[in-house]
Design an enzyme around this catalytic site. Sequence first.
Site, PDB file in Angstrom:
ATOM      1  CB  SER A 207      25.412  15.846  61.921  1.00 25.65           C
ATOM      2  OG  SER A 207      24.261  16.631  62.102  1.00 25.65           O
TER       3      SER A 207
ATOM      4  CE1 TYR B 119      23.832  16.347  57.302  1.00 25.16           C
ATOM      5  CE2 TYR B 119      25.553  15.922  55.687  1.00 25.16           C
ATOM      6  CZ  TYR B 119      25.157  16.352  56.947  1.00 25.16           C
ATOM      7  OH  TYR B 119      26.103  16.795  57.850  1.00 25.16           O
TER       8      TYR B 119
ATOM      9  CE  LYS C  25      28.121  14.165  57.864  1.00 22.21           C
ATOM     10  NZ  LYS C  25      29.550  14.218  57.551  1.00 22.21           N
TER      11      LYS C  25
HETATM   12  P1  NAD Z   1      31.483  22.763  53.777  1.00 23.16           P
HETATM   13  O1  NAD Z   1      30.688  22.384  52.587  1.00 23.16           O
HETATM   14  O2  NAD Z   1      31.779  24.184  54.037  1.00 23.16           O
HETATM   15  O3  NAD Z   1      32.881  21.988  53.767  1.00 23.16           O
HETATM   16  C1  NAD Z   1      33.000  20.719  53.189  1.00 23.16           C
HETATM   17  C2  NAD Z   1      34.216  20.787  52.282  1.00 23.16           C
HETATM   18  O4  NAD Z   1      34.433  19.512  51.714  1.00 23.16           O
HETATM   19  C3  NAD Z   1      34.039  21.779  51.125  1.00 23.16           C
HETATM   20  O5  NAD Z   1      35.170  22.601  51.050  1.00 23.16           O
HETATM   21  C4  NAD Z   1      33.925  20.889  49.888  1.00 23.16           C
HETATM   22  O6  NAD Z   1      34.505  21.494  48.743  1.00 23.16           O
HETATM   23  C5  NAD Z   1      34.712  19.662  50.332  1.00 23.16           C
HETATM   24  N1  NAD Z   1      34.308  18.402  49.695  1.00 23.16           N
HETATM   25  C6  NAD Z   1      33.061  17.887  49.576  1.00 23.16           C
HETATM   26  N2  NAD Z   1      33.121  16.693  48.958  1.00 23.16           N
HETATM   27  C7  NAD Z   1      34.445  16.451  48.701  1.00 23.16           C
HETATM   28  C8  NAD Z   1      35.156  15.403  48.084  1.00 23.16           C
HETATM   29  N3  NAD Z   1      34.524  14.344  47.569  1.00 23.16           N
HETATM   30  N4  NAD Z   1      36.504  15.494  47.997  1.00 23.16           N
HETATM   31  C9  NAD Z   1      37.162  16.570  48.479  1.00 23.16           C
HETATM   32  N5  NAD Z   1      36.547  17.609  49.070  1.00 23.16           N
HETATM   33  C10 NAD Z   1      35.202  17.531  49.177  1.00 23.16           C
HETATM   34  O7  NAD Z   1      30.743  22.107  55.027  1.00 23.16           O
HETATM   35  P2  NAD Z   1      31.018  22.317  56.582  1.00 23.16           P
HETATM   36  O8  NAD Z   1      29.836  23.044  57.131  1.00 23.16           O
HETATM   37  O9  NAD Z   1      32.378  22.816  56.819  1.00 23.16           O
HETATM   38  O10 NAD Z   1      30.913  20.800  57.100  1.00 23.16           O
HETATM   39  C11 NAD Z   1      32.074  20.039  57.245  1.00 23.16           C
HETATM   40  C12 NAD Z   1      31.652  18.668  57.747  1.00 23.16           C
HETATM   41  O11 NAD Z   1      30.902  18.817  58.943  1.00 23.16           O
HETATM   42  C13 NAD Z   1      30.752  17.908  56.773  1.00 23.16           C
HETATM   43  O12 NAD Z   1      31.079  16.537  56.839  1.00 23.16           O
HETATM   44  C14 NAD Z   1      29.358  18.133  57.337  1.00 23.16           C
HETATM   45  O13 NAD Z   1      28.485  17.072  57.018  1.00 23.16           O
HETATM   46  C15 NAD Z   1      29.655  18.157  58.812  1.00 23.16           C
HETATM   47  N6  NAD Z   1      28.654  18.900  59.599  1.00 23.16           N
HETATM   48  C16 NAD Z   1      28.378  20.193  59.295  1.00 23.16           C
HETATM   49  C17 NAD Z   1      27.409  20.878  60.054  1.00 23.16           C
HETATM   50  C18 NAD Z   1      27.044  22.303  59.734  1.00 23.16           C
HETATM   51  O14 NAD Z   1      25.995  22.781  60.199  1.00 23.16           O
HETATM   52  N7  NAD Z   1      27.838  23.029  58.974  1.00 23.16           N
HETATM   53  C19 NAD Z   1      26.770  20.251  61.119  1.00 23.16           C
HETATM   54  C20 NAD Z   1      27.105  18.931  61.392  1.00 23.16           C
HETATM   55  C21 NAD Z   1      28.060  18.263  60.630  1.00 23.16           C
HETATM   56  C1  WQD Z   2      18.015  26.107  62.167  1.00 22.69           C
HETATM   57  C2  WQD Z   2      16.631  26.608  62.532  1.00 22.69           C
HETATM   58  C3  WQD Z   2      14.941  26.244  60.866  1.00 22.69           C
HETATM   59  C4  WQD Z   2      16.587  28.924  57.862  1.00 22.69           C
HETATM   60  C5  WQD Z   2      20.885  21.664  59.498  1.00 22.69           C
HETATM   61  C6  WQD Z   2      21.066  20.228  59.117  1.00 22.69           C
HETATM   62  C7  WQD Z   2      22.063  19.575  60.050  1.00 22.69           C
HETATM   63  C8  WQD Z   2      23.346  20.382  60.086  1.00 22.69           C
HETATM   64  C9  WQD Z   2      23.056  21.798  60.485  1.00 22.69           C
HETATM   65  C10 WQD Z   2      24.866  19.428  58.528  1.00 22.69           C
HETATM   66  C11 WQD Z   2      15.526  25.637  62.121  1.00 22.69           C
HETATM   67  C12 WQD Z   2      15.180  27.725  61.091  1.00 22.69           C
HETATM   68  C13 WQD Z   2      16.415  28.199  59.027  1.00 22.69           C
HETATM   69  C14 WQD Z   2      15.673  29.948  57.527  1.00 22.69           C
HETATM   70  C15 WQD Z   2      14.460  29.471  59.535  1.00 22.69           C
HETATM   71  N1  WQD Z   2      24.001  20.377  58.839  1.00 22.69           N
HETATM   72  N2  WQD Z   2      15.359  28.482  59.843  1.00 22.69           N
HETATM   73  N3  WQD Z   2      14.632  30.191  58.389  1.00 22.69           N
HETATM   74  O1  WQD Z   2      18.029  22.516  60.256  1.00 22.69           O
HETATM   75  O2  WQD Z   2      19.018  22.679  62.603  1.00 22.69           O
HETATM   76  O3  WQD Z   2      20.359  21.693  60.794  1.00 22.69           O
HETATM   77  O4  WQD Z   2      22.133  22.332  59.516  1.00 22.69           O
HETATM   78  O5  WQD Z   2      25.198  18.500  59.178  1.00 22.69           O
HETATM   79  O6  WQD Z   2      22.302  18.268  59.604  1.00 22.69           O
HETATM   80  O7  WQD Z   2      19.836  19.565  59.278  1.00 22.69           O
HETATM   81  O8  WQD Z   2      19.905  24.135  60.800  1.00 22.69           O
HETATM   82  O9  WQD Z   2      20.273  26.477  60.186  1.00 22.69           O
HETATM   83  O10 WQD Z   2      18.910  25.011  58.608  1.00 22.69           O
HETATM   84  O11 WQD Z   2      17.936  25.733  60.787  1.00 22.69           O
HETATM   85  O12 WQD Z   2      13.500  29.704  60.297  1.00 22.69           O
HETATM   86  O13 WQD Z   2      15.777  30.631  56.480  1.00 22.69           O
HETATM   87  O14 WQD Z   2      16.363  27.820  61.834  1.00 22.69           O
HETATM   88  O15 WQD Z   2      13.558  25.982  60.741  1.00 22.69           O
HETATM   89  O16 WQD Z   2      14.540  25.644  63.128  1.00 22.69           O
HETATM   90  P1  WQD Z   2      19.191  22.742  61.143  1.00 22.69           P
HETATM   91  P2  WQD Z   2      19.296  25.377  60.008  1.00 22.69           P
END
Ligand code: NAD
Ligand code: WQD
Length: 343
Positions: free
Chosen positions: A126, A151, A155
């Site tokens: 991330s 969290y 990463k």
């Molecule tokens: P998500 O929660 O939708 O998907 C994660 C999936 O993993 C879920 O289906 C959950 O049931 C499964 N899971 C969690 N722990 C598990 C375990 N121990 N064993 C088996 N399954 C498990 O999340 P996402 O948004 O699809 O994110 C996927 C990956 O991308 C994550 O590693 C997250 O940290 C990373 N990521 C997400 C974002 C974002 O904004 N969504 C941003 C950066 C990185």
């Molecule tokens: C985006 C912007 C908020 C909700 C997070 C995690 C990051 C990754 C992605 C997993 C920010 C604003 C949000 C609301 C708002 N996840 N906001 N009102 O914080 O950039 O990243 O999700 O890896 O690790 O930190 O994403 O969508 O939460 O927020 O004003 O109800 O929207 O302040 O500026 P963020 P976000």
Amino acid sequence: MSKVLVTGGTGYIGSHTVVELINEGFEVVIVDNLSNSSVDVLDGIEKITGVRPAFENIDCIEYVSMDRMFSKHENIDAIIHFAASKAVGESVEKPLLYYRNNLGSLINILQLMPIHKVKNFVFSSSCTVYGQPDVLPVTEDAPIKPAMSPYGNTKQIGEEIIRDTIYAAPSLYTSIILRYFNPIGAHPSAEIGELPNGVPNNLLPFVTQTAIGLRKQLQVFGDDYDTPDGSCIRDYIHVVDLAKAHVVAVKRMLSGEAASNVETFNLGTGRGLSVLEILNTFEKVNDIKVPYKIVGRREGDIEKVWADPAYANDVLGWKATESVEETLRSAWAWEKNLAGKRN
Ligand code: NAD
Ligand code: WQD
């Protein structure tokens, strides 16, 4: 046909990646414990692709179960490891759950890979590892800042575990680390999308749930930042663009093109958009008003971050192509489809 194990494959990004892998002719095995997704996602994947991937309801932190899964599904050519807990706020309240889940899962897979002769590994990282970058847009060699949450720390530590493991046994692994910026939107079919549990933390699901009437009002966390309109800036990327990058990464490893045992890429659009810009664009393209209120800043939020995607564009050979308008239309179509399913 090459076979790819997708952990977390019924999750938001995982499910979209499974669709793109199947579209590209890969065989897919999903491992997911359904802790943050539903098995119904398999129906959506099947509706889109005509293929129902193999699914194992397994917790990646269960070493023996994972060992048995690898014995059952032989000849896996690559792993994409999405499985993790990802709620920043929850990680502050329950750090040990996050360290156990996110790092325990990763360690199990890295330990089992050489035993089962699996070499190729894609890791979900991330942009959170950068914290508030000193220089924007942010490149892959930007300094890693102290994590703002357990969290985010999982990463950072996860990336270090991968690098140390591969340094110790370079002949056993090839890995590509993908640092995602802010994935939003849904598959154009509206058959799969983001399924947040409970009250959404992220901006887009909160916007769409407010627009559909599930939430009364969107709170905009601060408009006193050093940005043109005062609200925070992020690099919002269509989840399908993000999914396609994973297919490119797997192909890169399978073809032996990977330049080293561990490569790291920023997956962003290179376009920074503010919260208010996203909100206004969402209202415009979907012709709907979203009630909102400017409130105080959210703790832990960084002010502005967006990617320099040049390295991924040039070396990985991948580029985000979806417009923010199309991305926001897809998010709204998905929310309306969800509402239809609820009624
Ligand atoms: P998500 O929660 O939708 O998907 C994660 C999936 O993993 C879920 O289906 C959950 O049931 C499964 N899971 C969690 N722990 C598990 C375990 N121990 N064993 C088996 N399954 C498990 O999340 P996402 O948004 O699809 O994110 C996927 C990956 O991308 C994550 O590693 C997250 O940290 C990373 N990521 C997400 C974002 C974002 O904004 N969504 C941003 C950066 C990185
Ligand atoms: C985006 C912007 C908020 C909700 C997070 C995690 C990051 C990754 C992605 C997993 C920010 C604003 C949000 C609301 C708002 N996840 N906001 N009102 O914080 O950039 O990243 O999700 O890896 O690790 O930190 O994403 O969508 O939460 O927020 O004003 O109800 O929207 O302040 O500026 P963020 P976000």
